[in-house]
Design a protein around this motif. Structure first.
Motif: not given
Lengths: 485, 587
Positions: B538, B541, B545
């Motif tokens: 996570q 990610s 981003n």
């Protein structure tokens, strides 16, 4: 008046009695062998050596030592701490009166149950003197860096040690490879590496500084050996590299990658060589002249391939030399060490030309870092080679003969495995080598915490006659360039 | 005033300034041994150096060391006050100037005590000279003292003979001074020539200027400052002598008080200005590392501002030793990349002092011995290196050799307890064989010999790991090397080869593995045993981003982005690594 005389007599008697140290009379004997350090037992010692001071390594509250021989007075020594400091004048007298005789150390220790006498230590005093001085370099047994170091001369008949030259006056330049012609302090040389670089040569009362590197030499002039006439010096010229072992007994490996031999003419300042001693195929190093100057002995090996140093092995070679017209014969193999998977270094021939002693290790030629390195002798009349009974499990390496061929000094790391110390041993008339002993020191505990190493011990017949200041002055001069022949 | 001066100095060196003492103690070793004393007789000034080493040994305890320093500086001041004990009394304030000059220099860690001690001895002699009223005694003393001071204090003796000449001219009314002074000057200048050639066998420059530098050009500015002081003060006081009523008695007191406040303020200002926080941190880091206080090393490192090779080296070593390397590597400054992991061998005196500790901790015992020996040669015999030499020899089973270093340390005042721990292992082979310490260290060593690289630790680590895969420290360090050098492929390969299967890996390793698997999706099956947490995925990610949305660039990284990701491997790879912002592939 008579009463007065009587008093005086009594006083004189008291003084005389007080002057005599009494031997131990009431004691028990033990079979336990006494341990002394350094080990001065069962050795043959020179009649002119300084006192062999030692430490008794047995528990006792008090110690007595009687040192005696066939002739002369017993030297009686008392000690509270086990340190036996032998009075030098009495020692010299005792040895001088007993050449060829046995020398005994009777050692007593006092415990709660009274005095105990240990079995006597027996040594032999040789008939022949050892050369009065030993020259050596003292430095840390380091890797690449150096700091303060010096070449010193120790009077073996006393404990006096003087510098020949220390590098403190040369901006800590490296001083190395001191060498003397036929044990003579009158003819010597050493190198200076660094800012004041060059080779200092002292012969016929004259000091010279030379640059002995000429075109075609793989490196500078390195390992020297004087021709017995004192007019020429054979040198090796080496390109050397260091390696560091990741583990194991050896910390460091030093190997040549190229080396040749040259002969330097001191008077003419000329460097000569020959294709037979400067081959492309082999590395030639450690030159040594035969005492008649007719042969140059040296060691020879094939260069390392892909840094595989464990397969670099040197044979003992010799080549005939005609000093009149500087011509060379053909190289001959004297000892084929390669055939038995060994490697030879430092050939040194006795003054009578009959015996050659070399160091042999498993490989390479920087034997001071090889624990397996031992001393061997070759009978040059029969070519019989045998190991000398003076070796230990640790390094035995550089060695040199006394001028009378009866004594040899060598470097050994047996005492603490890391620092080389000078050891002497006696070659008797039958060529038998006797048990070696360490160079005596005034303080027998001296070596225990002395972190520096003795390098290149060379026996010389007297003190070097040049003042240190003159050597320093010479070293500060610009070197005169030698010419190629 | 003297008491306050003493207290300020004591307090400073016992607290902020104690790093100076630590450094000096670590670079000196006083031994209670005849041979040790004799070596100080080889040079002029040896006695001053001997006394300096004697006092420096007490720096082992900073409180005691600080007390001694304060005492020496106070003694300097006291002697000058004694010489200046002539009207006007306001001049006593000048007595603090030499001590303050010394303070400026003493706060350079390498400066040491020798000059201060030599200076104090010379001052003492100047005081005695001034106290001797009878001309004959004064002259006899001057002649004797100038010879003794040369031998004990070398080049610093110039202060004495210059002062003698000045004081004799200005303050003593002796008819014979016209004959004495020229002869005295000749003697003073001849002593070094004679001693240099006949006793010490040293070069002209060294014989005249030893302790001050090798020649006039190399002399430290402190000497010129002090010579200036010693020339100007007697002349100044002599000129003012006739104006002893320069200030009325009423005015003198406030002036003296104001002057004292000024001097104390100046002292504090000098101490404040000469305090170097970064040097303090570096010295304390090295000191704590040698004492195995790894948490303390990390604490100092966290407070260090900027990047520095020494700090990075000890920080990474502390991470390794404290077991935090696999988790917290990027929580510390890694701007130097792999250069912050180890020192390359370039014959540097400074590097030789520190570089060996890493080799020791990794199990390269021979190499630790190598560095310690080089340091011993270039830095002199000192406790840290003697300890290392004793330990490395002991671990290698060279007990006789280890005993030699331990015996040396045992001749010192403060290291006997340390020696007691290890001497039994030298004396008893059974104890040595049973020792857990020896067993642990030997278990780290390479099982097969190879030649060390010295310019790059990586090939040595590879060989060590191949020969001894059980060496956990070498494994962790190897992985850190690959991460810091952007070699993610080699990181993954090494991880797979040496990390026990099914054993969890740190989130930092997971971060690197994610990068590897992104580039090599075909290898997913091979690495399936290395579990990557959901949280790491996570975060990856989120990082991706944020990279897209905030578009950070080297030199222009949004604070929010930095705060969130700066302790991740991804951040290091993209924004910190000196080896570029791309993964370096295997070939």
């Amino acid at each position: 008046m008579e009463t007065k005389r009587g008093y005086i007599l009594i006083v004189i008697l008291i003084v005389l009695l007080a002057g005599c140290k009494s031997s131990v009379t009431d004691f028990t004997e033990t079979d336990k062998l006494v341990s002394i350090d350094p080990d001065y037992s069962d050795i043959v010692l020179p009649p002119n050596i300084a006192p062999l001071n030692f430490k008794i390594e047995e528990e006792a509250t008090e110690y007595r030592v009687d040192i005696y021989s066939e002739n002369g007075k017993v030297i009686q020594i008392k000690s509270k701490n086990g340190i036996v400091d032998i009075p030098i004048s009495k020692w010299k007298k005792l040895l001088a009166e007993n050449r060829g005789e046995k020398l005994f150390f009777s050692i007593y220790g006092k415990s709660e149950n009274g005095w105990v006498k240990f079995p006597e230590i027996e040594n032999t005093i040789a008939n022949e003197n050892i050369d009065s001085h030993l020259a050596f370099r003292i430095l840390y047994p380091g890797y690449e860096l150096w700091n303060d170091m010096g070449i010193y001369q120790r009077n073996l008949e006393t404990f006096e040690q003087k510098p020949i030259i220390e590098n403190k006056a040369l901006g800590n330049d490296c001083v190395n490879c001191h060498s003397f012609a036929a044990n003579s302090p009158e003819t010597m040389m050493f190198h200076v590496r660094g800012k004041n670089g060059g080779t200092i040569v002292y012969s016929e009362g004259e000091l010279k500084k030379r640059n002995i590197k000429v075109e075609g030499m793989p490196g500078g002039a390195v390992y020297p050996y004087w021709h017995p006439g004192g007019k020429m010096i054979a040198f090796s010229s080496n390109r050397i590299k260091q390696f560091f072992h990741s583990t194991g007994d050896k910390y460091i490996e030093v190997s040549d990658f190229i080396s040749d031999l040259i002969v330097y003419d001191v008077e003419e300042n000329i460097v000569r060589s020959d294709s037979s001693i400067a081959t492309k195929e082999y590395m030639e190093t450690f030159p040594t002249w035969s005492p008649d100057g007719k042969y140059l002995y040296y060691t020879r090996a094939l260069p390392p391939v892909d840094e595989d140093l464990k397969n670099v092995r040197y044979n003992l070679m010799r080549i005939a030399f005609n000093a009149t017209n500087n011509t060379w014969g053909q190289p001959e193999t004297i000892y084929d060490a390669v055939a038995i998977g060994k490697s030879v270094a430092f050939p040194r021939i006795s003054p009578d030309g009959k015996t050659l002693v070399f160091t042999m290790a498993d490989y390479g030629n920087f034997t001071i870092w090889h624990n397996e390195a031992d001393l061997y002798q070759v009978n040059l009349e029969t070519n019989k080679t045998e190991i000398l009974p003076v070796n230990s499990d640790w390094v035995e390496s550089y060695h040199s003969w006394s001028s009378n061929g009866r004594w040899m000094v060598f470097s050994s790391k047996r005492r603490d495995t890391q620092c080389a110390r000078p050891y002497f041993f006696y070659f008797d008339k039958n060529g038998k080598a006797h048990k070696p002993f360490i160079m005596p020191q005034k303080d027998p505990e001296f070596y225990d915490s002395f972190l520096r190493t003795y390098n290149i011990p060379e026996l010389i017949t007297g003190e070097v006659p040049v003042k240190e200041w003159d050597l320093i002055d010479a070293a500060h001069q610009d070197p005169v360039q030698a010419q190629a022949d | 005033m003297n008491a306050l001066f003493f207290i300020v100095l004591w307090a400073y060196y016992a607290s902020y300034g104690k790093y100076i003492l630590i450094y000096q103690e670590n670079h000196s070793l006083f031994l209670f041994d005849k041979q040790y004393f004799y070596k100080f007789l080889y040079f002029p000034g040896g006695l001053a150096e001997y006394l300096s080493a004697f006092f420096t040994q007490f720096f082992y305890s900073p409180i005691l060391g600080a007390f001694l320093i304060a005492l020496i500086f106070l003694l300097i001041t006291f002697f000058i006050q004694s010489v200046l004990n002539r009207p006007p009394h306001l001049l006593f304030l000048l007595s603090y100037i030499p001590a303050l000059i010394f303070l400026v220099f003493f706060n350079q860690p390498e400066f040491g005590l020798t000059l201060a001690i030599a200076f104090t001895i010379n001052l003492g002699a100047i005081v005695i000279f001034n106290k001797l009223a009878k001309t004959r005694w004064r002259y006899c003393f001057a002649v004797l003292a100038v010879v003794i001071l040369y031998f004990t204090c070398a080049g610093v003796y110039h202060l004495f003979w210059i002062s003698v000449v000045l004081y004799e001219i200005l303050y003593f009314q002796s008819k014979s001074k016209k004959i004495f002074l020229p002869l005295f000057i000749v003697l003073a200048l001849y002593v070094p020539t004679f001693a240099g050639q006949n006793i010490f066998h040293i070069h002209f420059n060294v014989s005249y200027f030893r302790l001050l530098g090798d020649s006039l050009n190399e002399m430290p500015p402190i000497f010129f400052a002090l010579v200036g002081f010693f020339i100007l003060v007697p002349i100044g006081t002599w000129l003012l002598q006739s104006k002893s009523n320069l200030l009325s008695e009423k005015m003198e007191k406030p002036f003296v008080i104001l002057g004292a406040i000024f001097m104390l303020t100046l002292t504090v200002a000098i101490l404040y200005r000469s305090y170097d926080k970064k040097v303090n941190q570096m010295i304390c880091t090295a000191h704590e590392a040698r004492a195995n206080n790894w948490e303390q090393v990390l604490k100092i490192s966290a407070d260090y501002d900027g990047s520095n090779y020494l700090m990075a080296y000890y920080t990474n070593l502390a991470l390794l030793k404290s077991g935090k390397m696999e988790n917290n590597l990027f929580e510390f400054n890694q701007e130097l990349g792999t250069n912050g992991l180890f020192f390359t061998w370039d014959r540097s005196r400074k590097k030789s002092e520190h570089g060996g500790l890493l080799y020791y901790e990794l199990g390269f015992i021979n190499e630790a011995h190598h560095w310690a020996f080089e340091s011993l040669i270039s830095n002199g015999e000192n406790a840290p290196q003697l300890k290392m030499l004793a330990l490395t020899n002991l671990i290698n089973g060279k007990r006789e050799s280890a005993a030699k270093y331990l015996l040396k340390l045992d001749q010192s005042l403060f290291y006997s307890n340390w020696v007691e721990q290890y001497m039994p292992l030298c004396e008893d082979s059974t104890l040595w064989a049973k020792s857990e310490f020896i067993r642990e260290k030997r278990a780290q060593m390479p099982d097969a010999d190879f030649f060390m690289n010295l310019n790059n630790l990586a090939p040595d680590l590879v060989q060590l790991l191949k020969s001894n895969p059980q060496n956990e420290a070498a494994f962790r360090f190897m992985l850190s090397f690959y991460l810091l050098s952007n070699q993610v492929d080699l990181f993954a390969e090494t991880l797979k080869e040496f990390h026990p299967a099914n054993q969890a890996i740190s989130s930092m390793y997971q971060q690197a593995l994610l990068i590897f698997l992104s580039a090599h999706p075909d290898k997913a099956e091979e690495y399936k045993d290395f579990n990557i947490d959901l949280a790491t995925k996570q975060k990856f990610s989120a990082y991706a981003n944020a990279m897209r949305s905030q578009q950070p660039r080297r030199g222009n990284i949004p604070e929010k982005f930095r705060n969130e990701f700066q302790s991740t491997y991804w951040y290091y790879l993209h924004f910190v690594s000196p080896h570029g912002n791309k993964v370096i592939t295997k070939n």
